[in-house]
Design an enzyme around this catalytic site. Sequence first.
Site, mmCIF file in Angstrom:
data_model
loop_
_atom_site.group_PDB
_atom_site.id
_atom_site.type_symbol
_atom_site.label_atom_id
_atom_site.label_comp_id
_atom_site.label_asym_id
_atom_site.label_seq_id
_atom_site.Cartn_x
_atom_site.Cartn_y
_atom_site.Cartn_z
ATOM 1 N N THR A 12 -50.598 23.107 19.553
ATOM 2 C CA THR A 12 -51.864 23.849 19.501
ATOM 3 C C THR A 12 -51.715 25.220 18.852
ATOM 4 O OG1 THR A 12 -52.687 22.734 21.461
ATOM 5 C CG2 THR A 12 -53.615 24.900 21.023
ATOM 6 N N THR B 245 -47.136 22.173 23.985
ATOM 7 C CA THR B 245 -46.768 22.317 25.399
ATOM 8 C C THR B 245 -46.530 20.969 26.083
ATOM 9 O OG1 THR B 245 -49.099 22.382 26.048
ATOM 10 C CG2 THR B 245 -48.005 24.495 25.691
HETATM 11 N N1 ASP Z 1 -51.183 18.327 22.418
HETATM 12 C C1 ASP Z 1 -50.583 19.609 22.175
HETATM 13 C C2 ASP Z 1 -49.103 19.406 21.996
HETATM 14 O O1 ASP Z 1 -48.376 19.293 22.928
HETATM 15 C C3 ASP Z 1 -50.882 20.530 23.282
HETATM 16 C C4 ASP Z 1 -50.314 21.917 23.106
HETATM 17 O O2 ASP Z 1 -49.733 22.295 22.134
HETATM 18 O O3 ASP Z 1 -50.446 22.673 24.059
HETATM 19 O O4 ASP Z 1 -48.629 19.327 20.919
#
Ligand code: ASP
Length: 334
Positions: free
Chosen positions: A12, A87
Amino acid sequence: MKKICLIHTGGTFGMMPAEPTHVLAPADIRNLITGYLPEIEKIAQVDFEVAFNLDSANIQPHHWQLLGNIIQKNYSNYDGFVIIHGTDAMVYTACALSFMLQGLNKPVILTGSQRPLALIRSDARSNLINSIELATHDIPEVAIFFGTYLFRGNRAVKISSTSYEAFASPNYPELAEVGLDILLSDYILSGGDKLIFHDRFKNSVFSFRFFPGLNPDFLDFIIHSSLEAVVVEALGVGNLAILENSIIPWIESMTKAGKIVVICSQSAYGYIDLELYECGRKISDAGGIPAADMTPTAAIVKLMYLLGTYPQQPDEIRNNFLKPIAGEISEKIN
Ligand code: ASP
């Protein structure tokens, strides 16, 4: 001034709202960061590397290898490494890197954000600035910085899909707290003398969560498959049904077939003790291995690492599973 290598892997953090659909799409991370955070150059000399640009759900063990290779190749050129990562699968990558980079003597800090850097109220800004600052300190660990705290990467769990305090490490104290000052804890590992790089992972690992009513017949396929190890998320200190729908015959068959069954807990805090209850003792007698206070994530990735390192050697895997590699397990409770 310290030199930091900033490696982008996606998530993200770097996404931009793409007009007209408002679907998040990858952006040019270098321009994005220097545009939004020109002040990072005041903290350290930062060089950029783009390893890949993926939603972390798409990350595979070969991406861990690529990332580990970038760090290994650039190891002597930098004082620390910061990795921008989605994340969702961040704790898996952190575990993998901690097993790959043995003898580490400089920081490798993963961070990301819940909200893209380009959006107002984003947590990306403070997460990255604090991570770069932390990477200039003497923290010879693979760690995750998010919100307020620095966590040992292989002890961390993602506890929230929305909060800006998205991670915790229930079974290990935080490595640092970032507020007005940066407070480093006494729980940081000592650095090694020499980096020893391991990059073999084998994905013949499976995992499932036990629940009342689980029919062990559905697990039989594992015994006859090419899977070599299974992590079972058991109840409490490591309990599974031993009466109706008993899981014990399945564990016995797995052990006889030379496969590994590791017992973790569905509880975030505490550790596995297979001596406390009859259920646990039967698991242990059948060949189940207690994961002590390791997270299920650490157990899965450690098995992938051990299967890659000791191919076709279940006894070596059993002997090494409970030995700490990078602080992922507490020695006193083994
Ligand atoms: N779907 C994203 C990922 O893990 C969520 C994020 O970056 O927080 O790549």
